[in-house]
Design a protein around this motif. Structure first.
Motif: not given
Length: 453
Positions: A383-391
Motif C-alpha cells: 500500500f502507499g506511503r503512510g498507509a499503515y496496514v493492520g492484521e
C-alpha cells in the motif's frame, strides 16, 4: 507523561463514532454478510498510566457491518470496564472480576455461540459486547471459568470446540480451557508451570495442544517498581514446548532454543511428528524490551516426540507479524498464510536517532504478505506511503483454501481516515475487490475477526 508508545500510527482517537451507508469503491461481495471487527489499545488519555505500554491501553473495538453488497455501518466503541465507565460518566457494567484484573480488554475480539467477546490475557476475563459493540459486561461463561481467560483462542473446525490457554501471575499452573459450540465450558485442566511465564498464544493440532513455555516470566522486581506489565526475560527459566494429548491429557515437554513467540500461524500432525508455524523473535530482542518491535521472522518447528527433538526452518526472514490463515484448516495441513509487515511496528530495524525524513521510501510502504507454504514463495501486496496496514483476516468464499477474501483496515493518508480494504486472496496483488471508506482514522491495533451473521 515523559513518553508514550501511542504516537504515529498508534495515536489514539478521541471519540466514538457511528456512521451509516458508507461510501464504497468497487463492489462488496454479496456473500459477505456480517461484521469485520478489530480490537486494539486506545487510551482515554495520554496522561494515564495505561498510555505507557501498548499492551495496557483501554481497548477500543472498530467494526464495519456488511450486508447484501452494502456497508451498512461503522462503529468504534471503548470496552467499558469499571475505570472506562467511570471516566465516561456511566455506571459500571455488572459482572465477575478475577484477581482484581479488570482490564478494558484490548487484544482480540471473537464470536462464539452468537455472542461477541473482547479478550485479554494475564488473568483478565473477557468482556461481552452486543451486536452494535456496546459493552454488556465481564463474562465467566456462567461460572465455568474458575480464573481468567486468554487473548488467543483456537477453534477446532471439526468439533466447533474453542480452546484457550489461560495464565495468571498468582498461579503455579496454566489452564487449558475448552468451550463447546454452545458457549459452555466443558473442560478446565491445570498444567503445573514454574516462574509464572507469559503465554500469549499456543497451537492446536488434531492430536495435541502445543504449549509454549518460554523465558519471559513474572518479575517481582518490575512489579515493585510499578511496571504496568511486570514480565521480563529470565535466562534461568529456559525454553521448552509441551505436547498435551487431546485424548488422554498426557503431557510431554521438549527442550528447545530460547526465543519468544507472540503468535501462531497454524500447526498440524505429520505422521508421528508435529509441525508448528510461528512468528519467532530472537532472544536479544525480548531481552531488550518486551514490546512489539525488532525483526520477527516466520519460522517452522518440526517436533519429533520420539526423539525428543525440535528442528527449525526459516520460512521467511522479512520482519512481519499478525499471522492468519483459513481457519477451516486450523490444526490441519494447510498451504496458505497471511502476515503483515508494518514499519510502525518495526522501527527498531533502523538505527536509533534516525529522522523520519532520512528513512528510505520503502520504509513507508506498508505490506501484506501471502505465503504459499507448499511452494515456499510469497506475494507482497503493498500500500502507499503512510498507509499503515493492520492484521489480514481471511474470509472463505468457496471450498478451496485460498478461495475467499482478505480484509484489513488500511490508513488512507489522503483522507486522514481509514479504509476497510477487501482483497481477493486468489488475486492478492491485484486491485481491491472493494474499498469501504470509513469516516475516521483507525489506529494500528491488535487482532480482529470476521463474524458472519
Amino acid at each position: 507523561m515523559a513518553s508514550t508508545p501511542f504516537k504515529g500510527a498508534f495515536t489514539p482517537v478521541a471519540e466514538e463514532i457511528t456512521a451509516f451507508d458508507l461510501e464504497v469503491t468497487g463492489r462488496i461481495p454479496a456473500e459477505l454478510n456480517g461484521r469485520y471487527l478489530r480490537n486494539g489499545p486506545n487510551p482515554l488519555s495520554l496522561d494515564d498510566p495505561s498510555a505507557s505500554h501498548l499492551f495496557i491501553g483501554e481497548g477500543m473495538v472498530h467494526g464495519v457491518r456488511l450486508r447484501d453488497g452494502h456497508a451498512e455501518w461503522y462503529r468504534n466503541r471503548w470496552v467499558r470496564n469499571a475505570h472506562v465507565s467511570k471516566r465516561l460518566g456511566e455506571q459500571p457494567r455488572p459482572g465477575p472480576v478475577h484477581g482484581d484484573m479488570d482490564f478494558a480488554a484490548n487484544t482480540h475480539v471473537i464470536g462464539l455461540a452468537g455472542r461477541t467477546f473482547a479478550t485479554m490475557e494475564a488473568g483478565a476475563l473477557p468482556y461481552e459486547l452486543d451486536y452494535e459493540l456496546d459493552t454488556i459486561g465481564p463474562c465467566d461463561f456462567d461460572g465455568g471459568l474458575p480464573g481468567g481467560f486468554a487473548a488467543h483462542t483456537h477453534a477446532d473446525p471439526a468439533t466447533g470446540e474453542l480452546h484457550a490457554m489461560a495464565y495468571f501471575f498468582g498461579w503455579d499452573h496454566h489452564q487449558h480451557i475448552v468451550i463447546d459450540a454452545k458457549g459452555t465450558v466443558t473442560q478446565v485442566k491445570g498444567i503445573p508451570i514454574a516462574d509464572a511465564p507469559m503465554l500469549h498464544d499456543f497451537a492446536l493440532t488434531e492430536r495435541y495442544v502445543v504449549i509454549y513455555d518460554l523465558p519471559v516470566t513474572f518479575s517481582m522486581a518490575r512489579a515493585e517498581k510499578g511496571a504496568q506489565l511486570p514480565y521480563a526475560w529470565n535466562d534461568a527459566h529456559g525454553a521448552r514446548l509441551g505436547l498435551m494429548s487431546r485424548e488422554t491429557g498426557d503431557l510431554r515437554w521438549i527442550e528447545m532454543e530460547p526465543c519468544w513467540v507472540f503468535h501462531t500461524l497454524n500447526a498440524y500432525d505429520d505422521g508421528d511428528q508435529v509441525v508448528v508455524d510461528v512468528v519467532r523473535y530472537p532472544e536479544q530482542f525480548v531481552y531488550a524490551r518486551l514490546d512489539m518491535g525488532g525483526a520477527p521472522t516466520l519460522d517452522r518447528w518440526r517436533i519429533d516426540p520420539g526423539a525428543g527433538k525440535i528442528g527449525q526452518t526459516r520460512l521467511d526472514d522479512r520482519a512481519q507479524e499478525f499471522p492468519r490463515m483459513d481457519e477451516r484448516r486450523t490444526g490441519r495441513p494447510y498451504r496458505y498464510g497471511y502476515t503483515a509487515a508494518t514499519r510502525d511496528l518495526y522501527d527498531v530495524v533502523y538505527p536509533a536517532g534516525t529522522e523520519l525524513e532520512d528513512l528510505p521510501d520503502e520504509a513507508f510502504d506498508n505490506t501484506l504478505i501471502k505465503h504459499d507454504l507448499e511452494r515456499g514463495t510469497q506475494q507482497m501486496r503493498q500500500f502507499g506511503r503512510g498507509a499503515y496496514v493492520g492484521e489480514p483476516v481471511f474470509v472463505p468464499s468457496g471450498e478451496a483454501e485460498d478461495d475467499g477474501y482478505v480484509l484489513s483496515y488500511v490508513n488512507n493518508p489522503a483522507r486522514g481516515a481509514a479504509d476497510l480494504v477487501i482483497l481477493s486472496a486468489q488475486d492478492f496483488t491485484g486491485e481491491p475487490v472493494a474499498t469501504v471508506h470509513l469516516p475516521a482514522r483507525v489506529p494500528l491495533g491488535f487482532h480482529g475477526s470476521w463474524i458472519a451473521d
